[in-house]
Design a protein around this motif. Structure first.
Motif, PDB file in Angstrom:
ATOM      1  N   LEU A 167       0.858  -1.188   0.000  1.00 32.99           N
ATOM      2  CA  LEU A 167       0.000   0.000   0.000  1.00 32.99           C
ATOM      3  C   LEU A 167       0.893   1.236   0.000  1.00 32.99           C
ATOM      4  CD1 LEU A 167      -2.798   1.358   0.270  1.00 32.99           C
ATOM      5  CD2 LEU A 167      -2.545   1.163   2.760  1.00 32.99           C
ATOM      6  N   LEU A 168       0.781   2.050  -1.054  1.00 27.68           N
ATOM      7  CA  LEU A 168       1.546   3.283  -1.170  1.00 27.68           C
ATOM      8  C   LEU A 168       0.600   4.462  -1.001  1.00 27.68           C
ATOM      9  CD1 LEU A 168       3.679   2.449  -4.344  1.00 27.68           C
ATOM     10  CD2 LEU A 168       4.204   1.953  -1.965  1.00 27.68           C
ATOM     11  N   ARG A 169       0.967   5.384  -0.129  1.00 24.61           N
ATOM     12  CA  ARG A 169       0.120   6.559   0.118  1.00 24.61           C
ATOM     13  C   ARG A 169       0.730   7.774  -0.570  1.00 24.61           C
ATOM     14  NH1 ARG A 169      -0.239  10.641   4.077  1.00 24.61           N
ATOM     15  NH2 ARG A 169      -2.367  11.368   4.442  1.00 24.61           N
ATOM     16  N   LEU A 170      -0.089   8.452  -1.378  1.00 23.58           N
ATOM     17  CA  LEU A 170       0.349   9.645  -2.099  1.00 23.58           C
ATOM     18  C   LEU A 170      -0.129  10.883  -1.353  1.00 23.58           C
ATOM     19  CD1 LEU A 170       1.526  11.121  -4.579  1.00 23.58           C
ATOM     20  CD2 LEU A 170      -0.673  10.808  -5.710  1.00 23.58           C
ATOM     21  N   ASP A 171       0.832  11.687  -0.910  1.00 23.29           N
ATOM     22  CA  ASP A 171       0.525  12.947  -0.221  1.00 23.29           C
ATOM     23  C   ASP A 171       0.797  14.083  -1.204  1.00 23.29           C
ATOM     24  OD1 ASP A 171       0.360  15.198   1.316  1.00 23.29           O
ATOM     25  OD2 ASP A 171       1.696  14.511   2.900  1.00 23.29           O
ATOM     26  N   MET A 172      -0.272  14.782  -1.627  1.00 22.54           N
ATOM     27  CA  MET A 172      -0.096  15.829  -2.629  1.00 22.54           C
ATOM     28  C   MET A 172       0.765  16.977  -2.111  1.00 22.54           C
ATOM     29  SD  MET A 172      -1.411  14.891  -5.458  1.00 22.54           S
ATOM     30  CE  MET A 172      -1.435  16.430  -6.376  1.00 22.54           C
ATOM     31  N   GLY A 173       0.833  17.133  -0.792  1.00 26.96           N
ATOM     32  CA  GLY A 173       1.697  18.165  -0.229  1.00 26.96           C
ATOM     33  C   GLY A 173       3.156  17.938  -0.577  1.00 26.96           C
ATOM     34  N   ARG A 174       3.546  16.665  -0.697  1.00 29.81           N
ATOM     35  CA  ARG A 174       4.927  16.340  -1.053  1.00 29.81           C
ATOM     36  C   ARG A 174       5.189  16.534  -2.546  1.00 29.81           C
ATOM     37  NH1 ARG A 174       6.333  10.709   2.192  1.00 29.81           N
ATOM     38  NH2 ARG A 174       5.683  11.391   4.278  1.00 29.81           N
TER      39      ARG A 174
ATOM     40  N   PRO B   1       2.525  -4.983  -8.968  1.00 30.11           N
ATOM     41  CA  PRO B   1       1.187  -4.679  -8.472  1.00 30.11           C
ATOM     42  C   PRO B   1       1.227  -4.034  -7.085  1.00 30.11           C
ATOM     43  CG  PRO B   1       1.608  -7.030  -8.325  1.00 30.11           C
ATOM     44  CD  PRO B   1       2.772  -6.437  -9.054  1.00 30.11           C
ATOM     45  N   CYS B   2       0.416  -2.982  -6.924  1.00 30.31           N
ATOM     46  CA  CYS B   2       0.337  -2.277  -5.653  1.00 30.31           C
ATOM     47  C   CYS B   2      -0.982  -1.516  -5.598  1.00 30.31           C
ATOM     48  CB  CYS B   2       1.513  -1.313  -5.484  1.00 30.31           C
ATOM     49  SG  CYS B   2       1.487   0.063  -6.647  1.00 30.31           S
ATOM     50  N   ILE B   3      -1.272  -0.975  -4.415  1.00 33.98           N
ATOM     51  CA  ILE B   3      -2.422  -0.081  -4.267  1.00 33.98           C
ATOM     52  C   ILE B   3      -1.892   1.306  -3.983  1.00 33.98           C
ATOM     53  CG2 ILE B   3      -4.338   0.541  -2.737  1.00 33.98           C
ATOM     54  CD1 ILE B   3      -5.104  -2.367  -2.641  1.00 33.98           C
ATOM     55  N   LEU B   4      -2.354   2.288  -4.750  1.00 40.13           N
ATOM     56  CA  LEU B   4      -1.977   3.681  -4.562  1.00 40.13           C
ATOM     57  C   LEU B   4      -3.137   4.381  -3.869  1.00 40.13           C
ATOM     58  CD1 LEU B   4       0.094   5.940  -5.115  1.00 40.13           C
ATOM     59  CD2 LEU B   4      -1.105   6.382  -7.263  1.00 40.13           C
ATOM     60  N   TRP B   5      -2.910   4.787  -2.628  1.00 42.22           N
ATOM     61  CA  TRP B   5      -3.961   5.400  -1.808  1.00 42.22           C
ATOM     62  C   TRP B   5      -3.781   6.911  -1.817  1.00 42.22           C
ATOM     63  CZ3 TRP B   5      -3.634   5.299   4.237  1.00 42.22           C
ATOM     64  CH2 TRP B   5      -4.716   5.996   4.777  1.00 42.22           C
ATOM     65  N   ILE B   6      -4.816   7.620  -2.270  1.00 40.54           N
ATOM     66  CA  ILE B   6      -4.828   9.086  -2.255  1.00 40.54           C
ATOM     67  C   ILE B   6      -5.878   9.515  -1.249  1.00 40.54           C
ATOM     68  CG2 ILE B   6      -4.983  11.191  -3.628  1.00 40.54           C
ATOM     69  CD1 ILE B   6      -4.508   9.485  -6.105  1.00 40.54           C
ATOM     70  N   ASP B   7      -5.423   9.981  -0.092  1.00 40.45           N
ATOM     71  CA  ASP B   7      -6.339  10.352   0.993  1.00 40.45           C
ATOM     72  C   ASP B   7      -6.789  11.803   0.827  1.00 40.45           C
ATOM     73  OD1 ASP B   7      -7.803   9.932   3.264  1.00 40.45           O
ATOM     74  OD2 ASP B   7      -6.144  10.256   4.648  1.00 40.45           O
ATOM     75  N   GLU B   8      -8.039  12.065   1.185  1.00 35.99           N
ATOM     76  CA  GLU B   8      -8.633  13.408   1.097  1.00 35.99           C
ATOM     77  C   GLU B   8      -8.402  14.003  -0.295  1.00 35.99           C
ATOM     78  OE1 GLU B   8      -7.056  15.521   4.539  1.00 35.99           O
ATOM     79  OE2 GLU B   8      -8.812  14.890   5.682  1.00 35.99           O
ATOM     80  N   LEU B   9      -8.947  13.329  -1.274  1.00 36.01           N
ATOM     81  CA  LEU B   9      -8.754  13.693  -2.683  1.00 36.01           C
ATOM     82  C   LEU B   9      -9.207  15.109  -2.980  1.00 36.01           C
ATOM     83  CD1 LEU B   9      -7.857  12.448  -5.439  1.00 36.01           C
ATOM     84  CD2 LEU B   9     -10.248  11.854  -5.816  1.00 36.01           C
ATOM     85  N   GLU B  10     -10.251  15.578  -2.275  1.00 35.52           N
ATOM     86  CA  GLU B  10     -10.763  16.922  -2.551  1.00 35.52           C
ATOM     87  C   GLU B  10      -9.733  17.994  -2.196  1.00 35.52           C
ATOM     88  OE1 GLU B  10     -12.413  16.088   1.636  1.00 35.52           O
ATOM     89  OE2 GLU B  10     -11.586  15.033  -0.074  1.00 35.52           O
ATOM     90  N   LYS B  11      -8.867  17.705  -1.208  1.00 36.19           N
ATOM     91  CA  LYS B  11      -7.813  18.652  -0.859  1.00 36.19           C
ATOM     92  C   LYS B  11      -6.651  18.560  -1.832  1.00 36.19           C
ATOM     93  CE  LYS B  11      -8.828  18.717   4.101  1.00 36.19           C
ATOM     94  NZ  LYS B  11      -8.302  18.426   5.457  1.00 36.19           N
ATOM     95  N   ALA B  12      -6.450  17.371  -2.374  1.00 38.74           N
ATOM     96  CA  ALA B  12      -5.341  17.159  -3.302  1.00 38.74           C
ATOM     97  C   ALA B  12      -5.458  18.037  -4.536  1.00 38.74           C
ATOM     98  CB  ALA B  12      -5.274  15.685  -3.714  1.00 38.74           C
ATOM     99  N   PHE B  13      -6.690  18.232  -5.026  1.00 36.30           N
ATOM    100  CA  PHE B  13      -6.871  19.013  -6.255  1.00 36.30           C
ATOM    101  C   PHE B  13      -7.701  20.278  -6.010  1.00 36.30           C
ATOM    102  CE2 PHE B  13      -6.149  14.671  -8.019  1.00 36.30           C
ATOM    103  CZ  PHE B  13      -4.936  14.951  -8.612  1.00 36.30           C
TER     104      PHE B  13
ATOM    105  N   VAL C 105      -5.954   2.192  -7.719  1.00 37.36           N
ATOM    106  CA  VAL C 105      -6.070   3.451  -6.983  1.00 37.36           C
ATOM    107  C   VAL C 105      -7.251   3.389  -6.019  1.00 37.36           C
ATOM    108  CG1 VAL C 105      -6.449   5.937  -7.149  1.00 37.36           C
ATOM    109  CG2 VAL C 105      -5.045   4.771  -8.864  1.00 37.36           C
ATOM    110  N   VAL C 106      -6.984   3.657  -4.753  1.00 43.44           N
ATOM    111  CA  VAL C 106      -8.059   3.836  -3.778  1.00 43.44           C
ATOM    112  C   VAL C 106      -8.015   5.302  -3.346  1.00 43.44           C
ATOM    113  CG1 VAL C 106      -8.998   3.201  -1.534  1.00 43.44           C
ATOM    114  CG2 VAL C 106      -7.938   1.453  -2.969  1.00 43.44           C
ATOM    115  N   ALA C 107      -8.993   6.071  -3.787  1.00 45.77           N
ATOM    116  CA  ALA C 107      -9.076   7.487  -3.431  1.00 45.77           C
ATOM    117  C   ALA C 107     -10.172   7.652  -2.389  1.00 45.77           C
ATOM    118  CB  ALA C 107      -9.376   8.328  -4.662  1.00 45.77           C
ATOM    119  N   THR C 108      -9.881   8.418  -1.348  1.00 45.46           N
ATOM    120  CA  THR C 108     -10.882   8.684  -0.318  1.00 45.46           C
ATOM    121  C   THR C 108     -11.150  10.180  -0.239  1.00 45.46           C
ATOM    122  OG1 THR C 108      -9.164   8.754   1.398  1.00 45.46           O
ATOM    123  CG2 THR C 108     -10.275   6.654   1.038  1.00 45.46           C
TER     124      THR C 108
END
Length: 496
Positions: free
Chosen positions: A290-297, A322-334, A367-370
């Motif tokens: 599980l890889l977490r993408l932080d848009m702040g970074r 194969p992996c899962i890319l987790w984007i938390d709080e997607l509304e803040k990311a964009f 992609v799992v976006a929350t």
């Protein structure tokens, strides 16, 4: 490698003045340039050797600083017919005087000088003065076939006992995403440890991938301990993830049958109701990292750096797949997409790049976006084809609250569970989120411990409930508006 080689040839032939290759593997880049043999006169400047002949390593000028090297090539006559390979120069690019001198060389090339400048660096620094003259190129990650060749060549040259074809293929897949340098180092380490290559050495590869993620500083590899039993309720979402996991774990068979590679899922809804937990559970179900993408970074201070960071994050995820890319709080990311100003323009470009990737991707990167508030999401993101499904997570109903109480009491005080009236607790917690219920149980257990009692009772938890304000109480208007919004947009309910 071949793709980068083709691009280099194309851009050099077209007379692009400055090519910027973003890579850590300088030796590999040197081999590629030697195979091109683009110019007879090819020179290099680096911090340790100064100004040298690229092919022989012979010094051109002793103790030559970077600025001196630029001055030695400042006129058309001096620059013509040369290719300058620049390494270790990113600290100098922030110097306005140095940037101006490089711009002067770029203008000479643009005006017709038969020359080229190639910057090779593991990081990207592009001053605004040079923005129009620089073209960024990325060194591609090795394919599984190329990795197998690297392993075979290293084994043969090092005298390591050969491995079976099946194990070679398994190792090549495990090494996916690592550089040639890292692959050779890990093989040498494994051989030094046991005198052979075995399946237990695959653990070293996973550890190295964790190191790679940490060093990149863009993605975070999340350690997952949660299982599907840790989710109380959300049965529709759980059943959907189980079906997708079955496809994911049998990808080749599914493709042959005509099944598309799963793209991902958007899980939106109330805070504290299991969205993040769902991402972690998906990783366990799919049996992948599980890889977490932080848009702040992702956001950088230099021109093009943010876009490059996003491309790097996506490339890294695809390389490790194969992996899962987790984007938390997607509304803040964009946030800010489509607005005015420099920051909004950068975010709009990032959003466009992300949308294109989601639409066209064929890799095993799920992609799992929350998101908490979809009203802040650009509508293009919700269009069919981006995600396989859109789920809405609401406040838990009575059955789900009972399940959540059972999970958290069983996790902390399993022996006390038989004496606790969960039905009574459920009746007292209408409008509570899963996080609210977990907090209530934690508070009750802590209070019983500090009061030096022997076990937790129903009344202990009731008292904790009386001291807790629920999510629906704290965010009454927001909760009602969100419930209405998700129904109007026809999101699939995560609960039955």
């Amino acid at each position: 490698m071949q793709l980068l080689k083709n691009r280099l040839i194309r851009y050099l032939d077209a007379g692009f003045p400055i090519l910027y290759v973003n890579t850590f593997e300088e030796e590999k880049m040197d081999r590629l340039l030697r195979s091109l043999h683009y110019k007879e006169e090819m020179y290099e400047w680096n911090e340790s050797q100064g100004y040298i002949d690229f092919y022989t390593g012979t010094p051109i000028v002793e103790d030559c600083s970077f600025e001196m090297m630029l001055d030695l090539n400042k006129s058309v006559d001096l620059l013509d017919g040369k290719m300058l390979v620049l390494k270790d120069v990113t600290p100098y690019l922030e110097d306005a005087r140095i940037a101006a001198k490089i711009k002067g060389l770029a203008r000479q090339i643009h005006a017709g000088a038969d020359a080229a400048i190639l910057i090779v660096s593991e990081s990207i620094v592009i001053p605004r003065k040079l923005e129009k003259y620089i073209t960024i190129l990325e060194m591609d990650y090795l394919s599984v076939e190329e990795i197998a060749e690297v392993i075979e060549e290293f084994i043969a040259s090092s005298g390591i006992p050969p491995v079976s074809r099946d194990f070679l293929d398994e190792m090549a897949m495990a090494f996916k995403g690592l550089t040639e340098f890292e692959i050779c180092n890990l093989i040498a380490l494994a051989y030094a440890s046991s005198g052979k290559l075995a399946r237990k050495d695959l653990k070293l590869i996973f550890e190295q991938k964790q190191q790679m993620i940490r060093k990149a500083g863009i993605l975070e590899m999340v350690d997952v301990k949660e299982t599907i039993e840790d989710i109380g309720g959300l049965d529709n979402l759980k059943e959907w993830l189980i079906r997708k996991a079955r496809v994911f774990k049998n990808m080749n068979k599914a493709r042959r049958f005509g099944v598309d590679v799963p793209k991902g899922v958007l899980v939106a809804g109330m805070p504290g109701c299991g969205k993040s937990l769902s991402a972690k559970v998906a990783s366990g179900l799919f049996e992948v990292p599980l890889l977490r993408l932080d848009m702040g970074r992702i956001m950088g201070k230099y021109v093009g750096e943010s876009e490059c960071n996003l491309r790097k994050a996506i490339a890294l995820a695809e390389a490790i797949s194969p992996c899962i890319l987790w984007i938390d709080e997607l509304e803040k990311a964009f946030a800010g997409v489509g607005g005015d100003g420099g920051g909004a323009e950068v975010m709009t470009r990032l959003f466009g790049n992300f949308l294109t990737w989601m639409q066209e991707k064929t890799s095993a990167t799920f992609v799992v976006a929350t998101a908490n508030n979809i009203t802040k999401l650009p509508p293009e993101l919700l269009r069919k084809g981006r995600f396989d499904e859109l789920f809405y997570v609401g406040l838990p109903d009575e059955k789900e609250r009972a399940g959540i109480f059972d999970i958290h009491i069983r996790k902390r005080r399993p022996a006390d569970l038989k004496n606790i009236d969960i039905g009574k607790l459920v009746n007292l917690t209408k409008g509570y989120s899963g996080a609210d219920i977990e907090g209530v149980v934690k508070d009750a257990v802590e209070t019983v411990f500090t009061d030096e009692k022997d076990f937790v009772t129903t009344n202990d938890i009731v008292r904790a409930i009386e001291n807790t304000h629920s999510l629906s109480e704290l965010m009454k208007d927001s909760v009602e508006n969100m419930q209405k919004e998700y129904k109007e947009r026809k999101f699939k309910n995560a609960s039955k």
